[in-house]
Design a protein around this motif. Structure first.
Motif, PDB file in Angstrom:
ATOM      1  N   GLU A 244      14.193  -6.259 -34.908  1.00 50.96           N
ATOM      2  CA  GLU A 244      13.345  -5.055 -34.976  1.00 50.96           C
ATOM      3  C   GLU A 244      12.445  -5.080 -36.211  1.00 50.96           C
ATOM      4  O   GLU A 244      11.259  -4.801 -36.138  1.00 50.96           O
ATOM      5  CB  GLU A 244      14.213  -3.799 -35.109  1.00 50.96           C
ATOM      6  CG  GLU A 244      14.680  -3.160 -33.837  1.00 50.96           C
ATOM      7  CD  GLU A 244      13.542  -2.586 -33.016  1.00 50.96           C
ATOM      8  OE1 GLU A 244      12.738  -1.821 -33.577  1.00 50.96           O
ATOM      9  OE2 GLU A 244      13.460  -2.914 -31.826  1.00 50.96           O
ATOM     10  N   GLN A 247       9.643  -7.446 -35.879  1.00 53.35           N
ATOM     11  CA  GLN A 247       8.599  -6.945 -34.977  1.00 53.35           C
ATOM     12  C   GLN A 247       7.768  -5.862 -35.656  1.00 53.35           C
ATOM     13  O   GLN A 247       6.546  -5.840 -35.537  1.00 53.35           O
ATOM     14  CB  GLN A 247       9.234  -6.396 -33.690  1.00 53.35           C
ATOM     15  CG  GLN A 247       9.715  -7.511 -32.779  1.00 53.35           C
ATOM     16  CD  GLN A 247      10.544  -7.008 -31.612  1.00 53.35           C
ATOM     17  OE1 GLN A 247      10.883  -5.816 -31.552  1.00 53.35           O
ATOM     18  NE2 GLN A 247      10.889  -7.891 -30.705  1.00 53.35           N
ATOM     19  N   GLN A 248       8.459  -4.974 -36.385  1.00 60.37           N
ATOM     20  CA  GLN A 248       7.720  -3.908 -37.088  1.00 60.37           C
ATOM     21  C   GLN A 248       6.746  -4.491 -38.100  1.00 60.37           C
ATOM     22  O   GLN A 248       5.625  -4.029 -38.247  1.00 60.37           O
ATOM     23  CB  GLN A 248       8.707  -2.979 -37.809  1.00 60.37           C
ATOM     24  CG  GLN A 248       9.385  -2.001 -36.887  1.00 60.37           C
ATOM     25  CD  GLN A 248      10.268  -1.009 -37.633  1.00 60.37           C
ATOM     26  OE1 GLN A 248      10.309  -0.997 -38.864  1.00 60.37           O
ATOM     27  NE2 GLN A 248      10.980  -0.187 -36.901  1.00 60.37           N
ATOM     28  N   GLU A 250       5.335  -7.442 -37.998  1.00 63.03           N
ATOM     29  CA  GLU A 250       4.200  -8.064 -37.299  1.00 63.03           C
ATOM     30  C   GLU A 250       3.189  -7.017 -36.869  1.00 63.03           C
ATOM     31  O   GLU A 250       1.981  -7.193 -37.010  1.00 63.03           O
ATOM     32  CB  GLU A 250       4.697  -8.825 -36.067  1.00 63.03           C
ATOM     33  CG  GLU A 250       5.015 -10.273 -36.373  1.00 63.03           C
ATOM     34  CD  GLU A 250       5.627 -10.986 -35.194  1.00 63.03           C
ATOM     35  OE1 GLU A 250       5.304 -10.633 -34.038  1.00 63.03           O
ATOM     36  OE2 GLU A 250       6.441 -11.885 -35.428  1.00 63.03           O
ATOM     37  N   GLN A 251       3.719  -5.897 -36.319  1.00 58.07           N
ATOM     38  CA  GLN A 251       2.819  -4.821 -35.882  1.00 58.07           C
ATOM     39  C   GLN A 251       2.020  -4.269 -37.061  1.00 58.07           C
ATOM     40  O   GLN A 251       0.812  -4.071 -36.964  1.00 58.07           O
ATOM     41  CB  GLN A 251       3.624  -3.687 -35.242  1.00 58.07           C
ATOM     42  CG  GLN A 251       3.929  -3.936 -33.781  1.00 58.07           C
ATOM     43  CD  GLN A 251       5.035  -3.034 -33.266  1.00 58.07           C
ATOM     44  OE1 GLN A 251       5.406  -2.066 -33.916  1.00 58.07           O
ATOM     45  NE2 GLN A 251       5.549  -3.367 -32.101  1.00 58.07           N
TER      46      GLN A 251
END
Ligand code: HPA
Length: 261
Positions: A244, A247-248, A250-251
């Motif tokens: 998670e 991913q956060q 990267e966003q």
């Protein structure tokens, strides 16, 4: 890269692959800090066993400044600490997990700050909320997905000096102070992370009822039995958190670069 500090029962990070052992020299110790860098759950991760390889350094002798500085120098952007604790809140039976929200420091004589006046710098960091809110939420969300897990998604961590366990009266005092769990390694680690500007959160595994709260004498044998199965759960929880978190990041990077979908 995420940094993970392993406590009692987590001296090796199972699931860490492509491991490179890195020796990081810091101004705070003549010896370098040895950190295992590798991949875990699809992300780069730096693993530091708090008590040294082979669990040889007791809580009051850990060089917390060297450890935190080394993770910072390596380029960690956040740190998750794994701590074994004694349970004070009734939810924290052995095997239960807590994601503490607050901490009280009962330790003494530890090198506890980077701002000790030696470099002519006087700093008073804000420590109202010792743990990073968004890392805590990731840990809580992941722990809630574990089947049959007793979870305390809040709580006050009492950090005692050790290495002995507490007297019954000391635990009663901790209860009166509003503490929910007791361990020996939460401080000054959390404060040093804040001084370095590193987001930091803790996942605490209860390995015994705090002194005087259970019927039985606390033995290392009983603690070890809980540690073995409990740390497997901690690793499961960490794997989801790291995915998670990656991913956060990267966003966020995509948003900053203006390339978000
Ligand atoms: N007290 C302090 N530290 C601990 C305990 C405890 O009961 N259990 C594991 N770490």
């Amino acid at each position: 890269m995420m940094g993970v500090i392993g406590g009692t029962g987590l001296n090796r990070m199972m699931g860490l692959t492509d491991i490179e052992e890195v020796a990081v020299q810091t101004p705070y110790d003549s010896k370098p800090v040895s950190i295992s860098c590798g991949h875990f759950a699809g992300n780069r991760l730096a693993f530091l066993p708090r008590h040294g390889k082979g669990h040889v350094v007791p809580p009051h002798r850990i060089n917390y400044r060297a450890n935190m500085q080394a993770l910072h120098q390596l380029g960690c952007q956040a740190v998750i600490a794994v701590n074994a604790v004694g349970g004070i809140d009734p939810v924290l039976v052995p095997g239960a997990i807590a994601i503490p929200e607050q901490i009280i420091d009962y330790t003494w004589g530890r090198e506890h700050t980077f701002f000790d006046g030696q470099n002519g710098q006087v700093e008073h960091i804000d420590f109202t909320a010792p743990y990073d809110a968004s890392l805590r939420q990731l840990l809580i969300a992941s722990a809630q997905r574990e089947a049959r897990l007793q979870l305390l998604a809040r709580g006050v961590y009492a950090c005692t000096q050790g290495p002995r366990l507490e007297s019954m009266a000391e635990v009663q005092r901790l209860q009166r102070d509003g503490c929910d769990m007791v361990g020996m390694t939460g401080m000054p680690e959390a404060a040093l992370a804040r001084e370095l500007g590193l987001p930091y959160a803790c996942i605490a595994l209860s390995v015994n009822l705090a002194a005087g709260l259970g019927e039985e004498v606390i033995t290392m044998a009983a603690i070890t039995a809980v540690l073995n199965s409990g740390m497997q759960r901690v690793l499961h929880i960490l794997a989801r958190v790291i995915i998670e978190w990656g991913q956060q990041r990267e966003q966020n990077q995509a948003v900053e670069a203006g390339t978000a979908q």
